[in-house]
Design an enzyme around this catalytic site. Structure first.
Site, PDB file in Angstrom:
ATOM      1  N   HIS A 169       0.472  -1.460  -0.190  1.00  0.00           N
ATOM      2  CA  HIS A 169      -0.225   0.238   0.047  1.00  0.00           C
ATOM      3  C   HIS A 169       0.998   1.402   0.162  1.00  0.00           C
ATOM      4  O   HIS A 169       0.485   2.264  -1.053  1.00  0.00           O
ATOM      5  CB  HIS A 169      -1.112   0.344   0.901  1.00  0.00           C
ATOM      6  CG  HIS A 169      -1.834  -1.034   1.215  1.00  0.00           C
ATOM      7  ND1 HIS A 169      -3.161  -1.448   0.613  1.00  0.00           N
ATOM      8  CD2 HIS A 169      -1.893  -2.289   2.162  1.00  0.00           C
ATOM      9  CE1 HIS A 169      -3.491  -2.725   0.726  1.00  0.00           C
ATOM     10  NE2 HIS A 169      -3.249  -2.584   1.331  1.00  0.00           N
TER      11      HIS A 169
ATOM     12  N   ASP B   2      -4.919  -7.954  -3.524  1.00  0.00           N
ATOM     13  CA  ASP B   2      -5.857  -7.927  -1.602  1.00  0.00           C
ATOM     14  C   ASP B   2      -6.938  -8.252  -1.262  1.00  0.00           C
ATOM     15  O   ASP B   2      -6.972  -9.493  -1.632  1.00  0.00           O
ATOM     16  CB  ASP B   2      -5.697  -6.763  -1.692  1.00  0.00           C
ATOM     17  CG  ASP B   2      -5.555  -5.957   0.024  1.00  0.00           C
ATOM     18  OD1 ASP B   2      -5.395  -7.120   0.858  1.00  0.00           O
ATOM     19  OD2 ASP B   2      -5.248  -5.098   0.099  1.00  0.00           O
TER      20      ASP B   2
END
Length: 456
Positions: free
Chosen positions: A272, A323
């Site tokens: 991220h 994810d």
């Protein structure tokens, strides 16, 4: 030739040096032995269409595929990552090892159908529903490996170390009880994960300290010593609250703290890294570590927008992952990455660095290189020494009509997406034909039974 040797013939393929036609690829034991353009098709298995290297998926929690769509109801106020996380805790409280294997297999199947051919599974659901370890502490890791074996997905398994519920060693909460280990038990979990991965062809095992929220400086150093080689992945700076809490704890922003206190280098993937200041961008890029971007999930959770152009200008490397698996599509992640930059900066073609450069080619090429580095595997290129992981696009798809070279990648990323995928090959084995996994019916039937029971 040895019995395990194959000869594949690619009509039109993207090689490291550019586009080529009539490419003969010799494969032995799942790995590419030689690549010869302008070759004869004699004695070869023909792979029709436009062939790309399969894209690595550098970040996934496969069990979350089962909760896709369950957190899309507005709460009383302030919906965010943190309210989504409460839905996730309630969902995982129901999962058995059999459920985890069923959901993981379905997610991996969709990844293969969607253009991903190798996966880094950031695996943190370790224990039974009451928080107690299973008799085999790596039971859940074994289920991930079993799903990879069933689907044919190339696997980098990342057992997650998770000890705390917040910065500064805060005790974990009840929702986190299935994740938590101390350093000693994590060492045993790591060994069990290695045994599970050893049952697969060409699998890799790394390590994943979950986040700076979930470890202390001392335990981070201890678990890193357990894995002196191989991939190291960590969530960092995903949400603004995380940045604020890290500042309150340490006086430093998360990425700055990590770069100050950990040996971050090319084997690391900072997942991220959404909220960086200019100094963190520069320092992060200089380490050679990979930014693990998950644009569809980051958009779904409302995390924010990565500092894409600045990071590339500083020489940074990135790859993409699925994810939470709310939507699984390799080209879709790349499109969302570019579109997020366009929305934030009110411009176009922001991740193509030079005038005249194809944005689709830039995105795809960088995600191949960064993803392979993050997985610690020889993937991401049609080249000797790499696994024979191929994605063949349907050359007859209407949106590809009349296109050649990098314009094909622009259309694949920004127009057709996964609908253009015809065939997928992993380690020389054809797993997807006409867009469908060879075992789709059985995998989907099992998944439907699992989800019907859980949702009821």
């Amino acid at each position: 030739m040895a019995e395990s040797t194959q000869r594949l013939f690619l009509e039109h393929a993207l090689l490291p040096g550019g586009w080529a036609r009539n490419v003969a690829v010799e494969v032995e034991g799942g790995a590419i032995r030689s690549v010869t353009p302008d070759a004869s098709p004699d004695g070869c298995e023909r792979i029709p269409g436009i062939v790309l290297p399969g894209l690595p998926n550098l970040h996934s929690h496969t069990f979350q595929r089962g909760m896709a769509g369950l957190a899309e109801t507005r709460g009383p106020s302030g919906d965010s990552f943190w309210t989504w996380r409460q839905v996730m805790y309630r969902f995982l409280a129901h999962l058995t090892p059999e459920d985890v294997e069923s959901i993981a297999a379905f997610a991996m199947m969709e990844m293969l159908e969607g253009g991903f051919t190798s996966l880094a599974e950031f695996h943190y659901l370790h224990h039974d529903r009451d928080g107690r370890p299973y008799a085999e502490i790596g039971e859940m890791a074994g289920r991930i490996a079993a799903a990879a074996a069933l689907t044919g997905m190339g696997l980098t398994l990342l057992p997650v170390f998770y000890a705390n519920g917040g910065f500064g060693g805060v005790s974990p909460n009840e929702g986190q009880r299935r994740f938590v280990c101390d350093v000693e038990s994590f060492g045993r979990l790591l060994e069990s994960s290695r045994r599970a991965a050893a049952t697969l062809d060409d699998a890799k095992v790394g390590i994943a300290p979950h986040s700076l929220r979930a470890v202390t400086p001392e335990t981070l150093a201890e678990v890193l010593r357990l894995v002196p080689e191989g991939p190291v992945h960590i969530h960092v700076a995903e949400q603004t609250k995380e940045v604020e809490d890290c500042l309150a704890w340490s006086g430093r922003r998360p990425v700055a703290w990590l770069l100050d206190h950990a040996p971050v280098d090319r084997r690391w993937c900072l997942v991220h890294a959404t909220h960086l200041d200019a100094d963190e961008v520069r320092r992060f890029a200089s380490t050679g570590a990979v930014a693990g971007l998950c644009p569809l999930t980051e958009a779904n959770l409302g995390d924010g927008t990565f500092s894409g152009p600045a990071f590339l200008d500083a020489g940074g490397a990135f790859g993409v992952g699925s994810d939470s698996n709310v939507e699984i599509a390799a080209p879709g992640e790349l499109k969302q990455l570019e579109y997020s930059q366009r929305l934030a900066r009110r411009g176009r073609n922001l991740l193509a660095e030079r005038e005249g450069e194809s944005t689709g080619r830039s995105l795809y090429g960088r995600a191949l290189t960064g993803g392979a580095q993050a997985l610690g595997r020889r993937v991401g290129a049609i080249a000797p020494g790499c696994r024979a992981d191929l994605v063949a696009l349907d050359a007859a798809h209407p949106d590809l009509a009349g296109l050649s070279g990098d314009r094909i990648l622009d259309a694949y990323v920004f127009v057709t997406g996964r609908a253009a995928i015809d065939r997928v090959v992993v380690g020389g084995r054809t797993l997807v034909e006409r867009g469908r996994h060879r075992d789709r019916d059985a995998i989907a039937t099992r998944y439907v039974r699992t989800m019907a029971r859980i949702r009821s």
